[in-house]
Write a protein that holds these residues in place. Sequence first.
Motif, PDB file in Angstrom:
ATOM      1  N   ARG A  67       1.068 -41.931   5.779  1.00 44.12           N
ATOM      2  CA  ARG A  67       0.521 -40.800   5.031  1.00 44.12           C
ATOM      3  C   ARG A  67       1.076 -39.487   5.587  1.00 44.12           C
ATOM      4  O   ARG A  67       1.204 -39.339   6.803  1.00 44.12           O
ATOM      5  N   PRO A  68       1.421 -38.540   4.722  1.00 44.16           N
ATOM      6  CA  PRO A  68       1.939 -37.262   5.232  1.00 44.16           C
ATOM      7  C   PRO A  68       0.903 -36.536   6.073  1.00 44.16           C
ATOM      8  O   PRO A  68      -0.300 -36.659   5.855  1.00 44.16           O
ATOM      9  N   TYR A  69       1.386 -35.761   7.049  1.00 47.48           N
ATOM     10  CA  TYR A  69       0.480 -35.005   7.912  1.00 47.48           C
ATOM     11  C   TYR A  69      -0.231 -33.917   7.106  1.00 47.48           C
ATOM     12  O   TYR A  69      -1.401 -33.617   7.329  1.00 47.48           O
ATOM     13  N   ALA A  70       0.495 -33.322   6.179  1.00 50.65           N
ATOM     14  CA  ALA A  70      -0.029 -32.263   5.311  1.00 50.65           C
ATOM     15  C   ALA A  70       0.977 -32.081   4.187  1.00 50.65           C
ATOM     16  O   ALA A  70       2.065 -32.662   4.214  1.00 50.65           O
ATOM     17  N   LEU A  71       0.619 -31.293   3.199  1.00 51.86           N
ATOM     18  CA  LEU A  71       1.522 -31.017   2.074  1.00 51.86           C
ATOM     19  C   LEU A  71       1.532 -29.523   1.773  1.00 51.86           C
ATOM     20  O   LEU A  71       0.478 -28.869   1.786  1.00 51.86           O
ATOM     21  N   TRP A  72       2.721 -29.029   1.487  1.00 49.74           N
ATOM     22  CA  TRP A  72       2.860 -27.670   0.958  1.00 49.74           C
ATOM     23  C   TRP A  72       2.961 -27.739  -0.554  1.00 49.74           C
ATOM     24  O   TRP A  72       3.723 -28.557  -1.093  1.00 49.74           O
ATOM     25  N   LEU A  73       2.209 -26.893  -1.242  1.00 52.24           N
ATOM     26  CA  LEU A  73       2.205 -26.859  -2.705  1.00 52.24           C
ATOM     27  C   LEU A  73       2.586 -25.469  -3.193  1.00 52.24           C
ATOM     28  O   LEU A  73       2.113 -24.466  -2.654  1.00 52.24           O
ATOM     29  N   ARG A  74       3.403 -25.436  -4.235  1.00 54.47           N
ATOM     30  CA  ARG A  74       3.692 -24.177  -4.940  1.00 54.47           C
ATOM     31  C   ARG A  74       3.467 -24.421  -6.424  1.00 54.47           C
ATOM     32  O   ARG A  74       4.115 -25.283  -7.020  1.00 54.47           O
ATOM     33  N   GLY A  75       2.551 -23.692  -7.006  1.00 52.84           N
ATOM     34  CA  GLY A  75       2.279 -23.853  -8.425  1.00 52.84           C
ATOM     35  C   GLY A  75       0.829 -23.599  -8.754  1.00 52.84           C
ATOM     36  O   GLY A  75      -0.016 -23.438  -7.869  1.00 52.84           O
TER      37      GLY A  75
END
Length: 410
Positions: free
Chosen positions: A132-140
Amino acid sequence: MNDGTGAGAPAEGGTMNDRLARVTLMRLAEPDDAVMGRLVAACGPEAAVAQVREGRLDPGIVRWFESVRHRSAAGPGETAERLGRILAAWRARLAEADPVRDLAEGERAGARLIVPGDSEWPTQLDDLGESRPYALWLRGEANLRFSCVRSVAIVGSRAATPYGTHVAAEFGAGLSERGHGVVSGGAYGVDGAAHRGALACDAPTVAVLACGADITYPSAHHDLFAAVRGQGLLVSECPMGVRPTRPRFLVRNRLIAALARGTVVVEAAVRSGALNTAGHAAALNRLLAAVPGPVTSDTSAGCHRLIRQGMAACVTTPAEMAELVGVIGDELAPEPRGPVVPRDLLGPQTRRVLEAVPARTGTGPATIAVAAGVDIETVLSCLGALAAAGYVERVPRGWRLRPGGSADRT
């Protein structure tokens, strides 16, 4: 509320220290790093960073790593040396990591960070376990969790044929019209066509990147990514400014497969990265489908192999894919049918009589009755109805098919 560091207030996913630790991990280890994944799962992100800083790993992680290396026939000395190199690489990166700066850079880029436990975190990513990813960056503008509740990943060749891009756009639009989010990788070919199909229907679409969320790759997709941000989301597990590499493309494919309820491979050669995504979907017990193409096309050979091996269902329309990923009994795709012709409207006995009537020379009702396997009264009744409908005509020697009549329009 801001604490004066530029990092902002902690969200519901955890404390600020937890979030800072996860941002640090994004700098220390590549996504899907098996050792770091095991360390975070066992000790948590803050303790993982602390152990790297101290140059000392939890004994349980050391024993796990030794067991893994033992299965690969590595000796004890080689195992310790290998783990030491991994830890040294993490510590070197740790010296350059600045999570407060990374959070500020993300904010300047118009991105937001989500971590496990946040309301926007898609819980289906938990199926990845230690990957699982450590965290996610989102743009939108869209909400990632809501966009992926009912979603389909559409993947395929970057060097897509006109057939592949047409089908991908049709699937992107058709699934969006049916209320399914579209997830893909933002690349040339099938990915881009799928995103454009969804955007044409004013539906959210999610592009999972193999680089930082502030990087436009491929650069020719600048306008496409701008449209995705306005209507959907750009998603990345990489820090800002990170460039794409071939391994990162393969690693991000697990996110594409995990986010969606099902994956459809539109067009793929036998060595296509799309088959890597298909493999992740199968491993995660996601629904998998493939679109057939011309048997002479190398770019469809991978799809045909998935279908032949029984790994993927064969789908040819968005409706069929929607039926595959939908709730049982809902969104049933209509069975393909040919056009209805006048002969289809005849009853079974009347069709049998019609089939027994010769085309050129006339014959009597008794002969027709024997050929049709019915009695003479049925033949006489059916012949009258067929003559009135224009199928047959009476001639001096009996009955025959009427030239140019309804019987010819089958």
